[in-house]
Write a protein that holds these residues in place. Structure first.
Motif: not given
Length: 465
Positions: A105-114, A116-135
């Protein structure tokens, strides 16, 4: 949340905090090429290393508002929640992107779980609700996306200008790239044969330029004994890109459901003396479909090269000049025995294991019973339900004790699995009493004794929906 990818070139990031959380954030930022500075009274040992290498600028003191000057992104990673919130408020007033650890709620940006298949990248986010689930989801994607996926992306990038100048229609270019990314060129790259992939891509581009009709490809894939979780990653990848699937009776419905939704499905199942399509007809069908330019998935239960007649099918493909791949699967003996808690070999019980089928190529052909009826080995009979009485009788007749342990496994590795345990003397009667249905597997040997203590898989009870 709006997912965006941020270009880090010429950007500056400030990390406030020097603990373990800050360490993880700094590691990610450095991988992405961000210019990083840290403000913190203390640093963890792991953070001290990039500072010593000159990768990170470090100021050893408490945070000051002046630290925000010229900064594009701030990560508040202190153990002081009030300070983190104050930093976030100051960033928002200055229109600086800010990430406050463990505070969506305090953040303006959230880091997703990444991934990395450079140059292909896939990011997964739970919107901060459950970082463990995203990982957790990221770890599944890590396993599913081949490590060489980045090389495939680089290959496409290299040839895009050539393809664009050769194929002038956007629709034609789209179809060409689909054929590359979902066909043998991609498989060569993912298998590590980059030079071969380049040569094949160039040949296919010439074919498209000259409007030459190209042949399709056949994927001979082992679907394993029934549990979808036992599929290999390669099998699943090919299942997802097939135009048509020719499948056997032993392929379970949950596995068939994983085939690309738009693929045509052709049933070629076989029961004893009842073949939907004769083997010669299956061979011809695979050739015809491939020559129509289709990607043909030949999906077989277990492993295609263990009593699966896969060798016969690809002999025909070789004769017809059809490109093919073979993907092994977990054979029924291994999968079903494991799910029944019966190790096929064991130092105290069995020093050898033999796989046998009662279905011989020639009518009336017999088995080498003297070689099979040995005490210190395990014998596994595929497709032996109708012959269980004869099998047990012959094993006793050729030297095994009538009290030798034996088991029959019905629909192993699936929720319908059933294990009937007995001896050579009484197994046929036990099987008859249970009204067993194929597919089944018979295991004979001292290792069957271990079933009682090693069984672990719990299939659904008979009354379960």
């Amino acid at each position: 949340m709006l997912p965006l990818f941020w270009n880090p070139k010429s950007r500056k990031c400030l990390v406030v905090g020097g603990g373990d959380v800050a360490t993880r954030k700094v590691s990610l930022l450095l991988q992405c090429g961000v210019s990083v500075s840290i403000v913190s009274p203390r640093l963890s040992r792991n953070l001290q290393e990039p500072v010593n290498r000159g990768q990170v600028a470090y100021t050893a003191r408490e945070f000051s508002l002046s630290d925000l000057d010229g900064i594009d992104l701030v990560i508040a990673a202190t153990d002081n929640s009030a300070l983190n919130q104050s930093i976030a408020q100051s960033c928002k007033q200055r229109n600086i992107l800010v990430n406050v650890v463990d505070s969506r709620d305090t953040s303006s940006v959230i880091f997703g779980s990444l991934v990395d298949r450079d140059p292909v990248q896939v990011a997964v986010s739970s919107g901060g609700a459950s970082p463990v689930l995203a990982r957790s989801l990221r770890s599944r994607l890590e396993a599913y996306i081949p490590a060489a996926f980045g090389e495939l992306s680089k290959l496409v990038s290299t040839y895009r200008p050539v393809v664009k100048s050769t194929l002038h229609s956007p629709h034609e270019r789209q179809k060409f790239w689909e054929s590359i990314l979902e066909g043998p060129v991609a498989e060569l790259v993912l298998s590590g044969f980059l030079d071969d992939a380049k040569r094949m891509l160039e040949r296919q581009l010439d074919d498209w330029r000259n409007k030459t009709v190209t042949s399709g490809e056949v994927y001979l894939v082992g679907a394993g004994p029934g549990d979808p979780d036992l599929l290999t990653f390669r099998a699943l990848r090919l299942m997802q890109q097939a135009d048509v699937v020719v499948y056997d009776r032993l392929v379970s419905k949950p596995i068939l459901d994983l085939v690309r939704r738009g693929a045509e499905k052709i049933y070629a199942g076989k029961k004893s003396s009842n073949h939907t399509i004769p083997q010669e007809g299956i061979n011809a069908l695979l050739v015809r479909l491939a020559k129509e330019g289709k990607r043909v998935l030949r999906l077989k239960g277990g492993d295609p090269f263990i009593f699966g007649r896969g060798g016969e099918e690809i002999e025909t493909l070789v004769d017809e000049g059809i490109t093919f791949q073979v993907v092994p699967g977990i054979t029924a003996a291994s999968g079903c025995a494991t799910y029944a808690g019966i190790p096929l070999t064991h130092r105290d019980y069995s020093q050898a294991c033999i796989f046998v089928t009662g279905h011989q190529k020639g009518e009336g052909a017999d088995l080498h019973w003297d070689a099979l009826a040995k005490k210190d080995q395990t014998v596994v009979f595929y497709m032996g339900l109708s012959s269980v009485g004869i099998i047990c009788e012959k094993m006793i007749e050729h030297g095994l004790e009538k009290h030798m342990p034996a088991a029959l496994i019905q629909q192993g590795t699936t929720p319908e699995q059933k294990v009937v345990v007995g001896t050579l003397e009484d197994l046929p009667a036990r099987v008859a009493a249970e009204q067993i249905q194929p597919p089944t597997l018979i295991i004979i040997g001292e290792v069957v004794r271990l079933h009682k203590t090693l069984q672990w898989f719990q299939p659904k009870p008979p009354s379960a929906p």
